[in-house]
Design an enzyme around this catalytic site. Structure first.
Site, PDB file in Angstrom:
ATOM      1  N   GLY A 171       0.670  -1.184   0.038  1.00 39.50           N
ATOM      2  CA  GLY A 171       0.322   0.500  -0.197  1.00 39.50           C
ATOM      3  C   GLY A 171       1.260   0.968   0.105  1.00 39.50           C
ATOM      4  O   GLY A 171       1.989   1.211  -0.130  1.00 39.50           O
ATOM      5  N   LYS A 177       0.722   0.883   7.421  1.00 40.06           N
ATOM      6  CA  LYS A 177       1.526  -0.751   7.224  1.00 40.06           C
ATOM      7  C   LYS A 177       2.598  -0.912   8.743  1.00 40.06           C
ATOM      8  O   LYS A 177       2.145  -2.127   9.468  1.00 40.06           O
ATOM      9  CB  LYS A 177       2.056  -0.997   6.317  1.00 40.06           C
ATOM     10  CG  LYS A 177       1.114  -0.721   5.071  1.00 40.06           C
ATOM     11  CD  LYS A 177       1.722  -0.899   3.871  1.00 40.06           C
ATOM     12  CE  LYS A 177       3.276   0.378   3.435  1.00 40.06           C
ATOM     13  NZ  LYS A 177       3.009   1.607   2.855  1.00 40.06           N
ATOM     14  N   THR A 178       3.312   0.011   9.410  1.00 43.84           N
ATOM     15  CA  THR A 178       3.686  -0.497  10.407  1.00 43.84           C
ATOM     16  C   THR A 178       2.659  -0.671  11.685  1.00 43.84           C
ATOM     17  O   THR A 178       3.199  -1.030  12.054  1.00 43.84           O
ATOM     18  CB  THR A 178       4.837   0.909  10.450  1.00 43.84           C
ATOM     19  OG1 THR A 178       5.688   1.118   8.986  1.00 43.84           O
ATOM     20  CG2 THR A 178       5.920   0.577  11.694  1.00 43.84           C
ATOM     21  N   GLU A 393      -9.636  32.919 -11.014  1.00 37.49           N
ATOM     22  CA  GLU A 393     -10.110  32.219 -10.307  1.00 37.49           C
ATOM     23  C   GLU A 393     -12.306  31.944 -10.487  1.00 37.49           C
ATOM     24  O   GLU A 393     -11.863  31.166 -10.524  1.00 37.49           O
ATOM     25  CB  GLU A 393      -9.869  32.607  -8.532  1.00 37.49           C
ATOM     26  CG  GLU A 393      -7.826  32.812  -8.585  1.00 37.49           C
ATOM     27  CD  GLU A 393      -7.879  31.300  -8.296  1.00 37.49           C
ATOM     28  OE1 GLU A 393      -8.807  29.831  -9.511  1.00 37.49           O
ATOM     29  OE2 GLU A 393      -6.495  30.657  -9.124  1.00 37.49           O
ATOM     30  N   HIS A 396     -12.505  29.671 -13.052  1.00 36.62           N
ATOM     31  CA  HIS A 396     -13.039  28.460 -12.963  1.00 36.62           C
ATOM     32  C   HIS A 396     -14.214  28.155 -11.923  1.00 36.62           C
ATOM     33  O   HIS A 396     -15.142  27.188 -12.763  1.00 36.62           O
ATOM     34  CB  HIS A 396     -11.830  27.890 -11.803  1.00 36.62           C
ATOM     35  CG  HIS A 396     -10.078  27.768 -12.364  1.00 36.62           C
ATOM     36  ND1 HIS A 396     -10.472  27.406 -13.412  1.00 36.62           N
ATOM     37  CD2 HIS A 396      -8.951  28.697 -12.726  1.00 36.62           C
ATOM     38  CE1 HIS A 396      -8.726  26.864 -13.687  1.00 36.62           C
ATOM     39  NE2 HIS A 396      -8.192  27.937 -12.874  1.00 36.62           N
TER      40      HIS A 396
HETATM   41  P1  ADP Z   1       3.542   3.419   6.563  1.00 39.02           P
HETATM   42  O1  ADP Z   1       4.111   1.692   7.283  1.00 39.02           O
HETATM   43  O2  ADP Z   1       2.648   2.491   6.062  1.00 39.02           O
HETATM   44  O3  ADP Z   1       4.086   3.847   5.828  1.00 39.02           O
HETATM   45  P2  ADP Z   1       2.682   3.814   8.949  1.00 39.02           P
HETATM   46  O4  ADP Z   1       2.373   2.973   9.579  1.00 39.02           O
HETATM   47  O5  ADP Z   1       4.138   4.071   9.671  1.00 39.02           O
HETATM   48  O6  ADP Z   1       3.015   3.724   8.166  1.00 39.02           O
HETATM   49  O7  ADP Z   1       1.771   5.662   9.519  1.00 39.02           O
HETATM   50  C1  ADP Z   1       2.627   6.667   9.784  1.00 39.02           C
HETATM   51  C2  ADP Z   1       1.212   7.537  11.546  1.00 39.02           C
HETATM   52  O8  ADP Z   1       0.223   7.739  10.631  1.00 39.02           O
HETATM   53  C3  ADP Z   1       0.812   6.287  12.348  1.00 39.02           C
HETATM   54  O9  ADP Z   1       1.638   6.421  13.584  1.00 39.02           O
HETATM   55  C4  ADP Z   1      -0.271   7.375  12.799  1.00 39.02           C
HETATM   56  O10 ADP Z   1      -0.600   7.904  13.320  1.00 39.02           O
HETATM   57  C5  ADP Z   1      -0.993   7.296  10.995  1.00 39.02           C
HETATM   58  N1  ADP Z   1      -1.504   6.218  10.176  1.00 39.02           N
HETATM   59  C6  ADP Z   1      -1.737   5.537   9.204  1.00 39.02           C
HETATM   60  N2  ADP Z   1      -2.707   4.740   9.435  1.00 39.02           N
HETATM   61  C7  ADP Z   1      -3.555   5.198  10.204  1.00 39.02           C
HETATM   62  C8  ADP Z   1      -4.522   4.156  10.174  1.00 39.02           C
HETATM   63  N3  ADP Z   1      -4.918   3.665   9.445  1.00 39.02           N
HETATM   64  N4  ADP Z   1      -5.156   4.295  11.711  1.00 39.02           N
HETATM   65  C9  ADP Z   1      -4.497   5.485  12.839  1.00 39.02           C
HETATM   66  N5  ADP Z   1      -3.580   5.833  12.279  1.00 39.02           N
HETATM   67  C10 ADP Z   1      -3.027   6.013  11.187  1.00 39.02           C
END
Ligand code: ADP
Length: 592
Positions: A171, A177-178, A393, A396
């Site tokens: 994604g 993801k993390t 503007e 538009h």
């Molecule tokens: P990725 O690993 O996909 O690049 P991260 O997991 O590092 O993204 O997301 C960074 C931050 O954004 C998280 O620490 C959180 O604060 C916020 N965040 C991202 N996605 C979500 C989610 N689905 N729900 C809540 N917070 C989110």
């Protein structure tokens, strides 16, 4: 008799005379030092240098009856020499060991790279839970199973089920993801190891492989656990692809990763999660069953997802009563979780700056504009320039208001932003499009017309020779959209054929060698002609809409210059469109 001063040693001949004269009490001869120590009868002492093999003093002392001792100081001398030598040796040894230590440090720095302990981030007590991750329900549901396995593996093993060893999260950046990987570890109460794949690769071949071994060794010691590798495409790219051969280090690292994954015993309790936003460049060997056999897409959140994410991040921040998060979710299409978190954070900062107690709509609005449009710049002073931008503007906005299928105007503003933006028109995102992700041909055509509304207004008001380059961004967008309409969506008379790929980023080394245009040269010319046609039609349509409304435009421009920002209602009222029912859709067949 010339007596010497007591503090001055007597010269040789004088000493002889003194001995003879009975002034001397005794003498001590030190042959090694070639000197004689003299003690006088009156208590004085003196040291006199003598010749190497001096007999004269001996004989004179003997004849005068003065006692003479010969002192052998060879032992003392040897001892002193020894001490001196020892000191020297000591200095050399210390110096050498210092040098050795320094060079060992340098060598360590260069050669001791293979251990990766400091790079692996290990968290034993992860506090993130599934409830902290919002808006990506499907991914969460899929991963629930992994949590259950980590918690109670027996129920799976009893049934002979093998648990996936690797889960690939695919994604765009910032979609959580993390966060998701951490939440799994948190829910299951297992340690979480994380490492960015780019940290495996070093200058030296073989380092990455040894780091991979190291990571898995640590993980196995702490099993059950979650190992998270971020940006796996840094090492997991297709092998053998690359200009001038592959990258040995990366390939070795990947091989080691594959070997380690195969080396897990079934159900060993180590579950590997990896994240990427470029699944298309990953080596197929990584996706084989038994490796990353689960692929979970973590997409940008939809409207409800965004609302849920805002709610998660709003939990820890005081929001004013009247803040409607669903409204903000509607106004932030395309925002990732990280963007939304950032939005609320910026709003909190602005609130603190305002000395307010709770985050209100005003602050969120300013934060949103700051994120999407950049920082505010000083208002324009030049009236002529201001007027020109205002017409652009309003062009538009008015075209949008008059074109069926175009977005609803949210606001038009003349407040400049840093980065050369003199003003902008913002539209309400279209709910239907956001939910379905589908755009009709009519809607795309309307976008072209609206995008050219600015240039059309300049043409109508100032004439062809006074138009400005301010529309260059619009033109770029028009070209890109028109090209996609022709080559990818089949929206032109060239027919329903996809003439170009999906617009993915080029994967250097694969695409450079293998990608050729898939159409004939004449088709290329036809594409260009179609794109030009679309753009020209859109421009003349916009001009047609504005030409007959010169007065409305003037009225709107005056108001915009006076008020700087016009919101939906004010804009529609001034345009005389407030009560008009706008046709919301057009027949497909009516389009050229
Ligand atoms: P990725 O690993 O996909 O690049 P991260 O997991 O590092 O993204 O997301 C960074 C931050 O954004 C998280 O620490 C959180 O604060 C916020 N965040 C991202 N996605 C979500 C989610 N689905 N729900 C809540 N917070 C989110």
């Amino acid at each position: 008799m010339a007596r010497l001063r007591p503090d001055q040693p007597p010269i040789y001949s004088e000493l002889l005379r003194q001995i003879k004269g009975g002034e001397v009490k005794d003498l001590t001869l030190i042959p090694q030092r070639r000197e004689v120590l003299v003690r006088y009868a009156d208590g004085r002492k003196a040291t006199v240098s003598i010749l190497a093999n001096d007999q004269q003093v001996l004989r004179t002392a003997e004849s005068a009856g003065v006692p003479l001792t010969v002192k052998d100081i060879r032992g003392e001398q040897a001892l002193a020499g020894l001490a001196g030598n020892l000191g020297l040796v000591l200095v050399i040894v210390i110096g050498l060991s210092f040098l050795l230590r320094r060079s060992a440090q340098v060598a360590n720095r260069a050669m001791g790279f293979s251990r990766s302990q400091p790079r692996v981030k290990s968290e034993d007590d992860v506090v993130v839970r599934f409830e902290d991750v919002a808006g990506i329900t499907e991914a969460k549901d899929e991963l629930q199973e992994v949590v259950t396995f980590l918690k109670e593996p027996e129920s799976f093993i009893r049934l002979g089920a093998k648990i996936p060893r690797g889960v690939l999260l695919i994604g765009p950046p910032g979609t959580g993801k993390t966060l998701l990987a951490k939440a799994i570890a948190g829910e299951a109460g297992v340690p979480f190891f994380s490492m960015a794949a780019s940290e495996f690769v070093e200058l030296f071949v073989g380092v990455g492989a040894s780091r991979v071994r190291d990571l898995f060794r640590q993980a196995k010691e702490k099993s059950p656990c979650i190992v998270f590798i971020d940006e796996i495409d840094a090492v997991g790219r297709q092998r053998g692809a690359g200009i001038g051969g592959g990258n040995d280090e990366r390939e070795q690292t990947l091989n080691q990763l594959l070997t380690e994954m195969d080396g897990f015993a079934d159900n060993s309790g180590v579950i590997l999660l990896a994240a990427t936003n470029r699944a298309d460049v990953l080596d197929t060997a990584l996706m084989r069953p038994g490796r990353f056999d689960r692929r979970i897409h973590v997409d940008l959140p939809d409207r409800r997802g965004r609302e849920a994410i805002l709610a998660v991040h709003g939990r820890t921040r005081p929001l004013a009563e009247d803040v409607d998060l669903s409204d903000w979710a509607k106004r932030t299409p395309g925002f990732s979780g990280a963007d939304l978190a950032n939005l609320l954070n910026e709003a909190a900062i602005l609130t603190a700056r305002d000395n307010a107690l709770a985050i209100g709509d005003g602050q969120i609005e300013r934060a949103l504009e700051r994120i999407t449009m950049g920082l505010t710049a000083a208002p324009l002073q030049d009236n002529a320039k201001k007027r020109l931008i205002a017409y652009h503007e309003i062009g538009h906005a008015l075209v949008a208001a008059l074109t069926p299928g175009a977005g609803k105007v949210d606001k038009v503003t003349l407040l400049p932003r840093s980065g050369g933006v003199g003003g902008f028109t913002r539209f309400w995102p279209d709910d239907e499009v956001i939910d379905s992700g589908l755009l009709t041909r009519a809607a795309l055509k309307a976008r072209l017309v609206v995008a050219l509304g600015g240039r059309a207004a300049e043409l109508v008001v100032f004439g062809p020779s006074e138009v400005t380059q301010g529309a260059s961004g619009d033109l770029q967008m028009v070209s890109q959209l028109a090209r996609e309409m022709v080559t990818r969506f089949g929206f032109s008379s060239l027919g329903p054929v996809a003439l170009e790929g999906g617009g993915n980023e080029v994967f250097l080394g694969r695409d450079l060698v293998h990608t050729r245009p898939t159409y004939a040269e004449s088709t290329g010319r036809a594409i260009d002609a179609q794109i030009r046609n679309l753009a020209k039609q859109a421009l003349s349509e916009a001009i047609g809409l504005l030409e007959s409304r010169r007065e409305t435009m003037d009225r709107l421009v005056e108001a915009l210059i006076a008020e700087e920002t016009l919101h939906t209602e004010r804009f529609l009222a001034l345009a005389g469109l407030a009560n008009e029912e706008l046709p919301m859709s057009v027949q497909e067949g009516a389009l050229p």
